[in-house]
Design a protein around this motif. Structure first.
Motif, PDB file in Angstrom:
ATOM      1  N   PHE A 315       0.846  -1.199   0.000  1.00  0.00           N
ATOM      2  CA  PHE A 315       0.000   0.000   0.000  1.00  0.00           C
ATOM      3  C   PHE A 315       0.880   1.247   0.000  1.00  0.00           C
ATOM      4  O   PHE A 315       0.660   2.181  -0.764  1.00  0.00           O
ATOM      5  N   ARG A 316       1.917   1.223   0.836  1.00  0.00           N
ATOM      6  CA  ARG A 316       2.827   2.374   0.909  1.00  0.00           C
ATOM      7  C   ARG A 316       3.560   2.560  -0.415  1.00  0.00           C
ATOM      8  O   ARG A 316       3.712   3.681  -0.906  1.00  0.00           O
ATOM      9  N   ASP A 317       3.980   1.451  -1.026  1.00  0.00           N
ATOM     10  CA  ASP A 317       4.670   1.555  -2.319  1.00  0.00           C
ATOM     11  C   ASP A 317       3.731   2.121  -3.385  1.00  0.00           C
ATOM     12  O   ASP A 317       4.153   2.870  -4.269  1.00  0.00           O
ATOM     13  N   ALA A 318       2.455   1.752  -3.293  1.00  0.00           N
ATOM     14  CA  ALA A 318       1.477   2.270  -4.260  1.00  0.00           C
ATOM     15  C   ALA A 318       1.364   3.785  -4.117  1.00  0.00           C
ATOM     16  O   ALA A 318       1.305   4.517  -5.117  1.00  0.00           O
ATOM     17  N   LEU A 319       1.378   4.266  -2.867  1.00  0.00           N
ATOM     18  CA  LEU A 319       1.323   5.724  -2.655  1.00  0.00           C
ATOM     19  C   LEU A 319       2.560   6.393  -3.238  1.00  0.00           C
ATOM     20  O   LEU A 319       2.474   7.431  -3.892  1.00  0.00           O
ATOM     21  N   THR A 320       3.719   5.773  -2.977  1.00  0.00           N
ATOM     22  CA  THR A 320       4.966   6.354  -3.482  1.00  0.00           C
ATOM     23  C   THR A 320       4.926   6.421  -5.010  1.00  0.00           C
ATOM     24  O   THR A 320       5.306   7.431  -5.619  1.00  0.00           O
ATOM     25  N   ALA A 321       4.441   5.347  -5.637  1.00  0.00           N
ATOM     26  CA  ALA A 321       4.399   5.297  -7.112  1.00  0.00           C
ATOM     27  C   ALA A 321       3.462   6.385  -7.655  1.00  0.00           C
ATOM     28  O   ALA A 321       3.794   7.078  -8.624  1.00  0.00           O
ATOM     29  N   LEU A 322       2.314   6.540  -7.015  1.00  0.00           N
ATOM     30  CA  LEU A 322       1.369   7.568  -7.483  1.00  0.00           C
ATOM     31  C   LEU A 322       1.970   8.960  -7.328  1.00  0.00           C
ATOM     32  O   LEU A 322       1.882   9.796  -8.234  1.00  0.00           O
ATOM     33  N   GLY A 323       2.588   9.196  -6.149  1.00  0.00           N
ATOM     34  CA  GLY A 323       3.184  10.499  -5.890  1.00  0.00           C
ATOM     35  C   GLY A 323       4.278  10.814  -6.901  1.00  0.00           C
ATOM     36  O   GLY A 323       4.384  11.933  -7.417  1.00  0.00           O
ATOM     37  N   GLU A 324       5.075   9.787  -7.224  1.00  0.00           N
ATOM     38  CA  GLU A 324       6.174   9.948  -8.169  1.00  0.00           C
ATOM     39  C   GLU A 324       5.632  10.304  -9.568  1.00  0.00           C
ATOM     40  O   GLU A 324       6.171  11.183 -10.243  1.00  0.00           O
ATOM     41  N   ARG A 325       4.552   9.626  -9.922  1.00  0.00           N
ATOM     42  CA  ARG A 325       3.976   9.874 -11.254  1.00  0.00           C
ATOM     43  C   ARG A 325       3.480  11.323 -11.366  1.00  0.00           C
ATOM     44  O   ARG A 325       3.710  11.998 -12.373  1.00  0.00           O
ATOM     45  N   VAL A 326       2.819  11.791 -10.296  1.00  0.00           N
ATOM     46  CA  VAL A 326       2.319  13.172 -10.315  1.00  0.00           C
ATOM     47  C   VAL A 326       3.495  14.151 -10.340  1.00  0.00           C
ATOM     48  O   VAL A 326       3.477  15.138 -11.085  1.00  0.00           O
ATOM     49  N   ARG A 327       4.535  13.875  -9.577  1.00  0.00           N
ATOM     50  CA  ARG A 327       5.682  14.790  -9.539  1.00  0.00           C
ATOM     51  C   ARG A 327       6.371  14.864 -10.907  1.00  0.00           C
ATOM     52  O   ARG A 327       6.681  15.935 -11.405  1.00  0.00           O
TER      53      ARG A 327
END
Ligand SMILES: Cc1cc2nc3c(=O)[nH]c(=O)nc-3n(C[C@H](O)[C@H](O)[C@H](O)COP(=O)(O)OP(=O)(O)OC[C@H]3O[C@@H](n4cnc5c(N)ncnc54)[C@H](O)[C@@H]3O)c2cc1C
Length: 351
Positions: A315-327
């Motif tokens: 779940f945490r990795d999914a958040l990191t991946a989403l955040g990275e994509r937006v950045r």
């Protein structure tokens, strides 16, 4: 008896074993709980939970004490002709408090209807919705200070309440909020500031309908938008919004508004863009599968839901991946809203 797990205490239903679980149901028993916890353990500070609706609990669990606040009770004292001081036990469900206030025609927290969790947890992220937040009415809290080893009364200013932030969030492991006192008023609700709520009520922004009508409209609107926690629906394993609305500069605000991104000014004057809009802008639409067992809710991109065999790390990795994509695609940095608890590592992770 089976060892308790963080999964059984949190709405994501993720998280490993807890070394020791203490549930506090009687406020009078607090000194006993403090004695039971013993010396403050720097390596595994006490984790306090209300209803576990805003935490990501580590798969490794917690090698120390988890305190669950389950104290209930509301007392009301008249301050002056209009104002009533309402003191609420830390474990009292916020939704019950809002329903009680609406029935008593007390204004000030009606827009918080439907936010899951315990009242003692609400100041931790200055919970808010529909243009209202805890800081609008919080007068003070009583809290146990694990660092000083004594009970403290913190006036609202000392709680440093900001947009989804507070001193309690900034000093993890230090505080347990035992009671929260709000100043509510015998009046009509505050003016409606949020357009979807005005639409729900069939009034104009700025109108002041009766408190109970506003609370009911908030619940109806949350229901429609998938913002209520329904343990029986397929999206039940969630923590609400996973990202804060990110701060943006004035020039970013102009640029993003021009392409349709909602931008608002928070109560500290900071411009914030809509995290949900940014996620959709980079292609994460409702229902989007982010990772194994983790996807955006069918009704709302900003809510990530857990299905099947997901892990907290996943779940945490999914958040990191989403955040990275937006950045990468927008230059805007998203920060997660839920708090990491338990043994993620010796240092609390900065998600
Ligand atoms: C469907 C859904 C909708 C939501 N909508 C909103 C919303 O509109 N607005 C909003 O602001 N939030 C929302 N949330 C997030 C969450 O409900 C709130 O943040 C709520 O205040 C958390 O309460 P809790 O008891 O579940 O806290 P928990 O998840 O148990 O704890 C959250 C944090 O507070 C700490 N904490 C808990 N109790 C205490 C205490 N007594 N003293 C000190 N620290 C404590 C914990 O250690 C943790 O760091 C939503 C969540 C869900 C699942």
């Amino acid at each position: 008896m089976a060892q308790p797990t963080l999964a059984s205490l949190t709405t994501l239903r993720l998280g490993g074993p807890v070394e020791r679980l203490l549930t506090i149901s009687d406020p009078v028993a607090w000194p006993e709980a403090v004695r039971a916890v013993g010396q403050r353990d720097e390596a595994a500070p006490v984790v306090v939970l209300g209803h576990g609706s805003n935490v990501i609990a580590a798969d490794a669990g917690h090698p120390g004490t988890v305190l669950v606040m389950n104290t209930r009770g509301i007392t009301a004292t008249r301050v002056d002709q209009e104002t009533v001081a309402v003191t609420v036990q830390g474990g009292h469900p916020l939704t019950d408090l809002v329903a009680w206030a609406a029935a008593e025609h007390l204004a000030g927290i009606e827009c918080l209807a439907g936010i899951p969790g315990a009242t003692g947890a609400a100041p931790v992220q200055n919970a808010g919705a529909y243009g209202q937040q805890v800081s609008d009415t919080l007068d003070h809290v009583t809290a146990w200070d694990w660092e000083m080893g004594r009970l403290r009364t913190l006036p609202a200013e000392a709680c440093r309440l900001r947009y989804r932030d507070s001193r309690f969030k900034a000093e993890p492991g230090r505080w347990t909020v035992l009671t929260a006192t709000f100043h509510l008023t015998h009046a009509q609700a505050a003016p409606v500031v949020y357009q979807p709520l005005a639409d729900e009520l069939g009034v104009r922004v700025g109108a002041r309908p009766p408190v109970a009508e506003v609370a009911a409209a908030v619940l109806a609107n949350r229901h429609r938008r998938g913002l209520l926690l329904d343990r029986h629906c397929p999206d039940a394993r969630q923590v609400g919004s996973v990202f804060l609305n990110p701060p943006v500069s004035a020039s970013q605000a102009v640029c993003w508004s021009a392409v349709g991104c909602p931008v608002h000014t928070d109560s500290d004057g900071q411009l914030r863009a809509s995290a949900g809009w940014l996620l959709e802008h980079v292609g994460c639409l409702p229902g989007h599968q982010v990772a194994e067992g983790v996807r955006c809710s069918d009704r709302r991109t900003l809510t990530l839901t857990v299905h099947g065999e997901a892990t907290a790390a996943g779940f945490r990795d999914a958040l990191t991946a989403l955040g990275e994509r937006v950045r990468e695609e927008t230059g805007v940095v998203l920060r997660p809203e839920p708090v990491a608890v338990g043994a993620w590592s010796t240092v609390q992770p900065r998600l």
